[in-house]
Design a protein around this motif. Sequence first.
Motif, PDB file in Angstrom:
ATOM      1  N   ARG A 189       0.757  -1.065  -0.017  1.00 53.99           N
ATOM      2  CA  ARG A 189      -0.123   0.041  -0.112  1.00 53.99           C
ATOM      3  C   ARG A 189       0.959   1.241   0.034  1.00 53.99           C
ATOM      4  NH1 ARG A 189      -4.777  -0.884   4.501  1.00 53.99           N
ATOM      5  NH2 ARG A 189      -5.599  -2.790   3.676  1.00 53.99           N
ATOM      6  N   GLY A 190       2.144   0.993   0.289  1.00 57.36           N
ATOM      7  CA  GLY A 190       2.992   2.199   0.169  1.00 57.36           C
ATOM      8  C   GLY A 190       2.939   2.905   1.589  1.00 57.36           C
ATOM      9  N   LEU A 191       2.594   2.597   2.542  1.00 59.92           N
ATOM     10  CA  LEU A 191       2.328   3.131   3.711  1.00 59.92           C
ATOM     11  C   LEU A 191       2.588   2.422   5.050  1.00 59.92           C
ATOM     12  CD1 LEU A 191      -0.481   2.414   5.380  1.00 59.92           C
ATOM     13  CD2 LEU A 191      -1.422   3.950   3.473  1.00 59.92           C
ATOM     14  N   SER A 192       2.745   2.943   6.168  1.00 58.20           N
ATOM     15  CA  SER A 192       2.804   2.392   7.451  1.00 58.20           C
ATOM     16  C   SER A 192       1.884   2.868   8.390  1.00 58.20           C
ATOM     17  CB  SER A 192       4.198   2.438   7.981  1.00 58.20           C
ATOM     18  OG  SER A 192       4.870   3.849   8.351  1.00 58.20           O
ATOM     19  N   LEU A 193       1.842   2.318   9.452  1.00 56.14           N
ATOM     20  CA  LEU A 193       1.096   2.955  10.822  1.00 56.14           C
ATOM     21  C   LEU A 193       1.720   2.396  11.746  1.00 56.14           C
ATOM     22  CD1 LEU A 193      -1.684   3.904  11.525  1.00 56.14           C
ATOM     23  CD2 LEU A 193      -2.790   1.474  11.588  1.00 56.14           C
ATOM     24  N   THR A 194       2.043   3.580  12.792  1.00 61.21           N
ATOM     25  CA  THR A 194       2.703   3.494  13.977  1.00 61.21           C
ATOM     26  C   THR A 194       1.684   3.802  14.920  1.00 61.21           C
ATOM     27  OG1 THR A 194       4.884   4.528  12.920  1.00 61.21           O
ATOM     28  CG2 THR A 194       4.671   4.309  15.540  1.00 61.21           C
ATOM     29  N   MET A 195       1.718   2.844  16.187  1.00 58.40           N
ATOM     30  CA  MET A 195       0.772   2.891  17.241  1.00 58.40           C
ATOM     31  C   MET A 195       1.642   3.257  18.410  1.00 58.40           C
ATOM     32  SD  MET A 195      -1.823   0.104  19.202  1.00 58.40           S
ATOM     33  CE  MET A 195      -0.487  -0.874  19.860  1.00 58.40           C
ATOM     34  N   VAL A 196       1.100   4.528  18.983  1.00 56.84           N
ATOM     35  CA  VAL A 196       1.951   5.183  19.934  1.00 56.84           C
ATOM     36  C   VAL A 196       1.053   5.064  21.172  1.00 56.84           C
ATOM     37  CG1 VAL A 196       3.464   6.996  20.774  1.00 56.84           C
ATOM     38  CG2 VAL A 196       3.513   6.408  18.452  1.00 56.84           C
ATOM     39  N   MET A 197       1.523   4.653  22.413  1.00 61.45           N
ATOM     40  CA  MET A 197       0.846   4.775  23.600  1.00 61.45           C
ATOM     41  C   MET A 197       1.856   5.671  24.531  1.00 61.45           C
ATOM     42  SD  MET A 197      -0.351   1.738  26.159  1.00 61.45           S
ATOM     43  CE  MET A 197      -1.363   2.219  27.909  1.00 61.45           C
ATOM     44  N   PRO A 198       1.917   6.929  24.754  1.00 68.48           N
ATOM     45  CA  PRO A 198       2.865   7.723  25.166  1.00 68.48           C
ATOM     46  C   PRO A 198       3.016   7.406  26.891  1.00 68.48           C
ATOM     47  CG  PRO A 198       1.252   9.337  23.943  1.00 68.48           C
ATOM     48  CD  PRO A 198       0.623   7.654  23.972  1.00 68.48           C
ATOM     49  N   ASP A 199       2.179   6.955  27.520  1.00 62.46           N
ATOM     50  CA  ASP A 199       2.501   6.799  29.058  1.00 62.46           C
ATOM     51  C   ASP A 199       2.277   5.142  29.110  1.00 62.46           C
ATOM     52  OD1 ASP A 199       2.397   9.352  29.722  1.00 62.46           O
ATOM     53  OD2 ASP A 199       0.091   9.648  29.579  1.00 62.46           O
ATOM     54  N   CYS A 200       2.950   4.449  28.318  1.00 67.08           N
ATOM     55  CA  CYS A 200       2.903   2.905  28.447  1.00 67.08           C
ATOM     56  C   CYS A 200       3.500   2.679  29.798  1.00 67.08           C
ATOM     57  CB  CYS A 200       3.351   2.538  27.279  1.00 67.08           C
ATOM     58  SG  CYS A 200       3.640   0.694  27.124  1.00 67.08           S
TER      59      CYS A 200
END
Length: 298
Positions: A228-239
Amino acid sequence: MSNQLVSQESETQRLQLAPELGGSVTAWEWKTGEKWIPLFRPWNGASVDRYTLACFPLVPWSNRITQGGFEHEGRMYAIHANRAEEHYPIHGDGWLQAWQVSEHAQDRIKLTLESRGFDRSPYHYRSTQTFLLLPDGLQIDLTVTNTGQESLPFGLGLHPYFVRNDRTRLQFKAEGVWLSGDDPIPVEHATLFPPTWDYNMLSSFDGPMIDNCYTGWNGKALIDYPDRGLSLTMVMPDCNGYTLLYRPPRRDYFCLEPITHPIDAFHMPGQPGLAYLAHGDSLALRAKFLVGPSGGRR
């Protein structure tokens, strides 16, 4: 139940929610050229089974609780099984109730739930979900406030279903994983990953079922979609170190859940990750889902 949908759209993304179906996401799509690409697995538009939706909230705790409930400050609190296919109660009860739209602005939607002992639960709480469209993705803020008179252990999580195919790759840092026996309840913590379970390097989804909590997570995960030519980054700042990976074999989706505590934390020594909330106390979870180019890193 009307299952009325609520939508939000920008130049690059569109989001659809079903407040009455557990405050769930039914679709989240990204625009590439003239084409809309699903990033969460889209709902089929008919089923009321929350496991067919794109994402739902885990409140006032996540995943499974054994032994019919838990003990807190010398008192036993019963928690009842809440899904026919499950032996144990799972994912709290916010996902089983109807939420209300409390804000609908240009770039955000806020849902609210007032839960008062749902299905004989000891939990009385207020929960909110705020969905914010960012220039490069989606932010979900989930909160819970104890409105009951007793202090209780609380937890939070989100249950996103990500799309995947044979070319999709996943990477997230983790130091260990809770292994299970014949059911998904943890029995042993391991720092040596079973074959195909280590996602510290960008890896495929080949391998057997995983339905396990990883530890030592740093709050970031990269999903790469080269086709698809894209990426998805999941971020949980206070993990605080926990994420749950659900990797069913030969499916077109997987789940990577930002959570505040491991499976059955109520019966682990020290109840890791659980927050003890007195009346009026709150707990919050923020997760960002950021879109970038394939092969890129954040």
